[in-house]
Enzyme design. Structure first.
Site, short mmCIF file in Angstrom:
data_model
loop_
_atom_site.label_atom_id
_atom_site.label_comp_id
_atom_site.label_asym_id
_atom_site.label_seq_id
_atom_site.Cartn_x
_atom_site.Cartn_y
_atom_site.Cartn_z
N GLU A 1 0.93 5.81 12.46
CA GLU A 1 -0.42 5.43 12.82
C GLU A 1 -0.53 3.95 13.18
O GLU A 1 -1.22 3.59 14.13
CB GLU A 1 -1.37 5.75 11.66
CG GLU A 1 -2.81 5.76 12.11
CD GLU A 1 -3.76 5.93 10.95
OE1 GLU A 1 -3.31 6.35 9.87
OE2 GLU A 1 -4.94 5.63 11.13
N ASP A 2 0.16 3.10 12.45
CA ASP A 2 -0.07 1.67 12.60
C ASP A 2 1.01 0.90 13.34
O ASP A 2 0.85 -0.28 13.61
CB ASP A 2 -0.25 1.02 11.21
CG ASP A 2 -1.48 1.55 10.49
OD1 ASP A 2 -2.34 2.12 11.19
OD2 ASP A 2 -1.56 1.41 9.27
N HIS B 1 0.82 -1.21 0.00
CA HIS B 1 0.00 0.00 0.00
C HIS B 1 0.86 1.27 0.00
O HIS B 1 0.76 2.08 -0.92
CB HIS B 1 -1.00 -0.03 1.16
CG HIS B 1 -1.66 1.28 1.44
ND1 HIS B 1 -2.48 1.91 0.52
CD2 HIS B 1 -1.60 2.11 2.52
CE1 HIS B 1 -2.90 3.05 1.03
NE2 HIS B 1 -2.38 3.20 2.24
N HIS C 1 3.90 6.94 5.35
CA HIS C 1 2.70 7.64 5.80
C HIS C 1 1.86 6.89 6.83
O HIS C 1 1.15 7.50 7.61
CB HIS C 1 1.83 8.09 4.61
CG HIS C 1 0.92 7.04 4.07
ND1 HIS C 1 1.29 6.18 3.08
CD2 HIS C 1 -0.36 6.72 4.37
CE1 HIS C 1 0.27 5.37 2.80
NE2 HIS C 1 -0.74 5.68 3.57
N ASP C 2 1.92 5.57 6.85
CA ASP C 2 1.12 4.82 7.83
C ASP C 2 1.95 4.29 9.00
O ASP C 2 1.42 3.61 9.87
CB ASP C 2 0.41 3.65 7.14
CG ASP C 2 -0.87 4.10 6.45
OD1 ASP C 2 -1.47 5.10 6.90
OD2 ASP C 2 -1.27 3.46 5.46
N ASP D 1 -3.10 8.60 -1.25
CA ASP D 1 -3.50 7.54 -0.33
C ASP D 1 -4.94 7.13 -0.60
O ASP D 1 -5.28 5.95 -0.72
CB ASP D 1 -3.34 8.09 1.11
CG ASP D 1 -3.66 7.07 2.18
OD1 ASP D 1 -3.45 5.87 1.94
OD2 ASP D 1 -4.10 7.49 3.27
MN MN Z 1 -2.70 4.74 3.86
#
Ligand code: MN
Length: 728
Positions: free
Chosen positions: A84-85, A55, A80-81, A146
């Site tokens: 967050e993840d 992704h 980018h993630d 995204d």
């Molecule tokens: Mn994303």
């Protein structure tokens, strides 16, 4: 292919998509970012079952290949993630990849963090998104990338999420992509959203377009043959392609104009992209090609769109014309240079590439305007979103200051919008305008090309009616802010006057004193009262007269109920009659959910074991309680009911006419057995709806007042509200 091979291939694909000018050093940094992200997301799968890292790799590829962004953006997209993840923090990113990448990743994380399901949350996150955008536009571009990838892979999401994500995309991301000039992405986002939101309609239109293309290809060849010849004769290097309208835009046009598929005449456009000759301005060459084409086919004069002389606000440049083809059909022809084509497809990023140093684009101005609105602390997020969308969709007009500076405003903008666009103070003190040297009111709607001079006066102040005709968010926000300020001043003034009167009359400065005034004028809110006093619509003399009178108490303090008391536990069930006085410390409470009044059928419930609560028999809460606690029912009946007051709410509707509210309140005020607690009237399109809370002694008194109000001229209906309606 193993997962490892799949990942490796995707990364190599990304490297191939990088801009040609990407240095060796940059490629190395991108590799580091990829390895970092790959490690961080290790073992995690997407819903589709693919490794998660595919992704961010895809998002990075979109960022560079389809939007044209550079190394910093590619690195940020890869990461980018991560925050967050995974367990990594923004500080970790900053330490490894520097503050710029970290701040972009931070912006992206915050946006997805607050992207909730309800509208107000979406609006708030959107506001934040725009705020960060004003700092670094790359945050929003990567967010769009995204979203595009998530839309492309939406099929693996559960159905209810598909629709939510699709509508959010259509509502926020597609307009945003449009505003950024990302035409190809905007179109794809719209089509993908429609595919999930209206799958059947999508398929029908898609198939019709395909059929139309097949049917049209021969005609298209015939149409472009002479054009090719003329362009070559004039030694142009060019490509000609046929472009069909997107499924979504066809559907939208059918909806908006209420027409069938066959009635859409601009379904197909012919696009000519030429390599500009070095010795002539591109604009000339566009018009030269225009002239070559119109030598062959006749143009439709009202369908010429010149975005070469004045580009669209999102940077779009091209010359569009519509000509009549060999068999009498209309063809739209779009003429663009290679540079214009790149700007049209990749938008902003390409725009930067060609922009001269220090030149401020329309988009920069637009961003500055948005930021200004956001800086207003009073603009709530939802209002902002509405205003923003309004501005986003409205077509633009271009008008000029007396000195010849151009300003871009949404279509429908008035002279007053223009005034606020120039400066807040000019807006606030605007009294009118001269448009093309002619005097016009400030509500005058401007057209493209107007020259506008604003007339001001020191004595002028923003007026309520202004909100009815301004269309820009900027004007609206500033007018509201001015009102808030004026309101505060009036209130402060009102408080002073009121407090002076109370002091002079030596009254207690309690809320009881204040309530007497509120009740007398039928005002519910103390701020509104202070405003009226501040404006002198209620004068000091009025207050004097009112407060000097002794407050008369219309109500006696107690009433009686007869209880058929169950008695204490262990006692024989015997009937006890008791007259009970109601006071805050008595054993009996009137249920706040249904507010029974004497005359109503009632029932007592002794739930907690100490107090008996008296409900209407019809009260849903009482029914619920009776069903669950049958043994706690206390039969009860009104014995004497002349004595105390009870709260009842009546609701009325009618034709709004001057003085109707005061007629109703006067009638109630004259009624000795009734007292008013709260009153609220709303008018829409000449129909009023009023809600009045009254203190009454019993149902007879209430019915009496309801009857008398319903006899007033203009009153259509009056009824007592049941508890469940009362909520708001
Ligand atoms: Mn994303």
């Amino acid at each position: 292919m193993t997962e490892q091979e799949q990942i490796k291939e995707a990364f190599e694909d990304l490297l191939k998509s990088l801009r040609k000018d990407t240095s060796k050093e940059s490629r190395q940094k991108i590799k580091e970012a990829f390895e970092f992200a790959n490690e961080a997301h290790k073992g995690v799968k997407r819903r589709s079952g693919e490794p998660y890292i595919l992704h961010p790799l895809a998002v990075a590829k979109i960022a560079t290949k389809e939007i044209g962004l550079g190394t910093t953006s590619v690195i940020s997209a890869l990461l980018h993630d991560v925050v967050e993840d995974t367990d990594y923090t923004v500080e970790d990113i900053a330490a490894i990849f520097g503050p710029k990448v970290a701040s972009i990743v931070d912006g992206l994380t915050k946006i997805s963090g607050v992207m909730g399901s309800d509208t107000s949350q979406q609006a708030e996150s959107f506001r934040k998104m725009i705020l960060t955008l004003a700092d670094d536009v790359r945050v929003i571009l990567i967010k769009i990338a995204d979203r595009l990838h998530n839309m492309r892979t939406l099929a693996s999401m559960p159905e209810h999420k598909q629709v939510k994500i699709a509508s959010e995309t259509l509502y926020i991301y597609a307009p945003l992509a449009h505003r950024m000039g990302l035409h190809a992405i905007k179109t794809e986002l719209e089509d993908l959203s429609m595919k999930y939101e209206h799958p059947q309609e999508y398929d029908v239109i898609d198939q019709k377009i395909e059929a139309y293309k097949r049917q049209f290809s021969a005609l298209f060849e015939e149409f472009i043959k002479p054009i090719r010849l003329r362009l070559s004769e004039n030694s142009y290097e060019y490509t000609i392609t046929a472009r069909t309208k997107s499924v979504y835009s066809v559907w939208l046009k059918m909806q908006r104009r209420n027409i069938s598929f066959d009635e859409i005449y601009d379904l197909l456009a012919v696009r000519i992209v030429f390599k500009p000759k070095a010795d002539q301005p591109e604009k000339w060459q566009c018009w030269n090609i225009y002239s070559l084409i119109t030598d062959i086919y006749s143009p439709k004069p009202e369908r010429i769109r010149d975005w070469v002389s004045v580009p669209k606000a999102n940077g779009y440049e091209a010359l569009h014309l519509t000509v009549m083809g060999p068999e009498g059909q209309w063809f739209e022809v779009q003429i663009r240079s290679e540079r214009m084509d790149e700007v049209a497809e990749k938008g902003l990023a390409a725009h930067w590439k060609y922009k001269n140093e220090g030149e401020s684009s329309e988009l920069d101005k637009w961003l500055a305007g948005i930021k200004e609105i956001l800086d207003q602390p009073d603009a709530t997020a939802l209002e902002f979103l509405d205003e923003f969308k309004l501005n986003l969709f409205a077509k633009e007009i271009r008008v000029f200051t007396p000195k010849g500076y151009m300003r871009t405003l949404p279509k429908g903008a008035t002279a007053l919008d223009f005034a606020y666009d120039i400066h807040t103070e000019i807006g606030n003190t605007c009294i009118g305008a001269k448009v093309n040297h002619k005097l016009v009111p400030m509500s005058y709607k401007l057209s493209s090309g107007d020259q506008v001079e604003i007339l001001t006066s020191d004595k002028q102040k923003p007026q309520k009616e202004w909100l009815e005709f301004v269309v820009t968010a900027k004007a609206r926000t500033h007018i509201n802010a001015a009102f808030k300020k004026m309101r505060k001043e009036l209130m402060r003034n009102g408080i002073n006057i009121y407090e002076n009167v109370v002091k002079r009359l030596e009254l207690p400065p309690t809320s009881e004193t204040l309530n007497r005034v509120l009740t007398n004028y039928g005002i519910t809110n103390r701020d509104d009262l202070y405003m009226e006093i501040g404006k002198h619509s209620i004068t000091e003399e009025d207050l004097d007269r009112l407060l000097k009178k002794k407050a008369e108490n219309k109500f006696v303090k107690y009433w009686k109920l007869q209880f058929l008391w169950n008695g204490k536990e262990g006692d024989d069930k015997k009937k006890v009659q008791r007259g009970m006085a109601i006071s805050p410390d008595s054993d009996i409470m009137i249920a706040p959910c249904c507010n029974p009044i004497p005359g109503d059928d009632v029932v007592g419930m002794n739930i907690a074991g100490t107090k008996v609560t008296v409900h209407k028999r019809s009260c849903p809460e009482a029914i619920r309680l009776m069903a669950s606690f049958g043994d706690r029912i206390v039969p009860v009946k009104w014995v004497s009911h002349k004595l105390m007051s009870f709260l009842a709410v009546i609701k009325m509707t009618g034709i709004d006419k001057p003085g109707i509210v005061s007629e109703i309140t006067t009638l109630i005020a004259k009624e000795e057995k009734v007292n008013m607690r709260m009153i609220h009237f709303d008018t829409t399109d000449g129909i009023f709806e009023g809600v009045i809370q009254l203190y009454v002694h019993n149902t007879a008194d209430l019915n009496n007042i309801v009857n008398r109000i319903s006899q007033l001229q203009g009153v259509e209906s009056v009824k007592r509200m049941e508890s469940e309606e009362r909520g708001g």
